[in-house]
Design an enzyme around this catalytic site. Sequence first.
Site, PDB file in Angstrom:
ATOM      1  N   GLU A 172      14.109 -20.298  27.652  1.00 32.98           N
ATOM      2  CA  GLU A 172      14.511 -21.643  27.220  1.00 32.98           C
ATOM      3  C   GLU A 172      14.274 -22.723  28.278  1.00 32.98           C
ATOM      4  O   GLU A 172      15.162 -23.536  28.555  1.00 32.98           O
ATOM      5  CB  GLU A 172      15.984 -21.627  26.777  1.00 32.98           C
ATOM      6  CG  GLU A 172      16.235 -20.625  25.663  1.00 32.98           C
ATOM      7  CD  GLU A 172      17.685 -20.605  25.172  1.00 32.98           C
ATOM      8  OE1 GLU A 172      18.543 -21.244  25.796  1.00 32.98           O
ATOM      9  OE2 GLU A 172      17.938 -19.941  24.161  1.00 32.98           O
ATOM     10  N   HIS A 249      15.809 -17.891  15.634  1.00 35.32           N
ATOM     11  CA  HIS A 249      17.137 -18.233  15.096  1.00 35.32           C
ATOM     12  C   HIS A 249      16.951 -19.251  13.970  1.00 35.32           C
ATOM     13  O   HIS A 249      16.638 -20.414  14.218  1.00 35.32           O
ATOM     14  CB  HIS A 249      18.022 -18.828  16.200  1.00 35.32           C
ATOM     15  CG  HIS A 249      18.357 -17.847  17.274  1.00 35.32           C
ATOM     16  ND1 HIS A 249      19.126 -16.720  17.050  1.00 35.32           N
ATOM     17  CD2 HIS A 249      18.017 -17.812  18.588  1.00 35.32           C
ATOM     18  CE1 HIS A 249      19.247 -16.043  18.179  1.00 35.32           C
ATOM     19  NE2 HIS A 249      18.587 -16.677  19.124  1.00 35.32           N
ATOM     20  N   GLU A 278      14.814 -12.590  18.772  1.00 33.43           N
ATOM     21  CA  GLU A 278      16.246 -12.797  18.504  1.00 33.43           C
ATOM     22  C   GLU A 278      16.463 -13.239  17.061  1.00 33.43           C
ATOM     23  O   GLU A 278      17.250 -14.160  16.793  1.00 33.43           O
ATOM     24  CB  GLU A 278      16.825 -13.864  19.452  1.00 33.43           C
ATOM     25  CG  GLU A 278      16.571 -13.585  20.928  1.00 33.43           C
ATOM     26  CD  GLU A 278      17.234 -14.596  21.862  1.00 33.43           C
ATOM     27  OE1 GLU A 278      18.106 -15.376  21.422  1.00 33.43           O
ATOM     28  OE2 GLU A 278      16.878 -14.590  23.047  1.00 33.43           O
ATOM     29  N   ASP A 280      17.631 -14.105  13.555  1.00 39.92           N
ATOM     30  CA  ASP A 280      18.809 -14.102  12.670  1.00 39.92           C
ATOM     31  C   ASP A 280      18.721 -15.320  11.756  1.00 39.92           C
ATOM     32  O   ASP A 280      17.982 -16.273  12.045  1.00 39.92           O
ATOM     33  CB  ASP A 280      20.152 -14.010  13.406  1.00 39.92           C
ATOM     34  CG  ASP A 280      20.438 -15.133  14.378  1.00 39.92           C
ATOM     35  OD1 ASP A 280      19.684 -16.128  14.417  1.00 39.92           O
ATOM     36  OD2 ASP A 280      21.446 -15.032  15.115  1.00 39.92           O
TER      37      ASP A 280
HETATM   38  C1  XIL Z   1      24.116 -15.403  23.302  1.00 36.90           C
HETATM   39  C2  XIL Z   1      24.971 -14.189  23.029  1.00 36.90           C
HETATM   40  O1  XIL Z   1      24.670 -13.706  21.743  1.00 36.90           O
HETATM   41  C3  XIL Z   1      26.434 -14.543  23.132  1.00 36.90           C
HETATM   42  O2  XIL Z   1      27.256 -13.376  23.034  1.00 36.90           O
HETATM   43  C4  XIL Z   1      26.716 -15.245  24.461  1.00 36.90           C
HETATM   44  O3  XIL Z   1      28.057 -15.683  24.486  1.00 36.90           O
HETATM   45  C5  XIL Z   1      25.785 -16.427  24.645  1.00 36.90           C
HETATM   46  O4  XIL Z   1      24.448 -15.992  24.539  1.00 36.90           O
HETATM   47  N1  XIL Z   1      19.481 -17.496  22.987  1.00 36.90           N
HETATM   48  C6  XIL Z   1      19.437 -16.463  23.894  1.00 36.90           C
HETATM   49  C7  XIL Z   1      20.527 -15.474  23.945  1.00 36.90           C
HETATM   50  O5  XIL Z   1      18.414 -16.306  24.578  1.00 36.90           O
HETATM   51  O6  XIL Z   1      20.733 -14.953  25.218  1.00 36.90           O
HETATM   52  C8  XIL Z   1      21.820 -16.054  23.404  1.00 36.90           C
HETATM   53  O7  XIL Z   1      22.769 -15.001  23.341  1.00 36.90           O
HETATM   54  C9  XIL Z   1      21.606 -16.677  22.057  1.00 36.90           C
HETATM   55  C10 XIL Z   1      20.606 -17.811  22.134  1.00 36.90           C
END
Ligand code: XIL
Length: 367
Positions: A172, A249, A278, A280
């Site tokens: 990020e 996401h 990631e 979802d």
């Molecule tokens: C999130 C986790 O799911 C949570 O449990 C934590 O509190 C915060 O981080 N992008 C990412 C992940 O790269 O590391 C993040 O994970 C979600 C967004």
Amino acid sequence: MQVSRAVAAVAGAAAVLCLFVLPADAETPSAKPSPVPITQTLGQLGDRAGIFVGTAVDMTALDNEPTYRARVASEFTSVTPENVMKWQQVGPARGVLDFAAADELVSFAQANHQRVRGHTLVWHNQLPSWLTSGVADGSITPDQLRDILRQHILDEVGHFKGKVAQWDVVNEALNEDGTFRSTIWLQQLGPGYIADAFTWAHQADPGAKLFYNDFNLESVGAKSDAALKLVQDLRSQGVHVDGIGIQGHLGAQFPAPGTIQENLKRMSDAGFLTEITEGDVRIVLPTDATNLEAQAEGYRVLLDACLLTRRCGGLTVWGFTGLHSWVPGVFNGQGAAGVLDANFNAKPAYNALRTDLVLAARSRDDD
Ligand code: XIL
């Protein structure tokens, strides 16, 4: 890649096949099919289709919830620690390393023949407070910070050398408009911290695949343009970088990303690995038949883009039940983002993923 063309050919059929595939004895279209339930897991079907299907793992749940633990083991071929490889966890005090929880996940993965994605080495969130407060009060100078970052990467990647297949080296680092995000790394070290991080990670484990990872990289646009340019620039400077992690996401209330396949293709054509890291699809609660279908469509778009792209290694979901998900804590009024419900029952999204994986696998078998 054979899979790509084959999936394209059968993609339209996906919508109607739903949970069932035709048995081998359905010789003609007029033969009445006796539906055969799909009994294989996402991971097993992913194997047949040539991709990893992974999940983020919540270590508290893994330790305390037998059903969750069994499902992580059976359903997935890849795991990513949701939190326990982040700096806050592995470096609780200056000079102190704690890999206990991460080691536990790696052992679990080895016992279950799963790949491990390492997440994440350089990020602006979930940093240890000794580090952020040291930078804030000036007791950690920029030169010292660079040494600390170097040591962190060498320590962590070195610790897991040969055991972690891929690292999200930098997470990020870009704004939506494609400029560099203003983090302590950019402010203190300048943009060169990205090249340095990749160089140190490669030094610590030359066999690990190294990724730049970010959200809102699904579609063609300013941010994905910048991510692609970033990895191309790094490579042209001789820095080792293997791929781009597209977090994935999504929200069921928004249209699914329409240019994701084109986007992954241009990354692949430029010589980079891609992964959905990631995935979802959150829902504005409550769930109903319509938003569950929209969610299924979102998951399917992520999966299909990967199946249709050369060098896309897999789809990792960021939690697989609504109960073990970061969404409710971050997006007010939203949740139910996983492919299973809170009782580990299949939702439309789960069936959609299985259907498309079956089709991809069958097409591959036919080639
Ligand atoms: C999130 C986790 O799911 C949570 O449990 C934590 O509190 C915060 O981080 N992008 C990412 C992940 O790269 O590391 C993040 O994970 C979600 C967004």
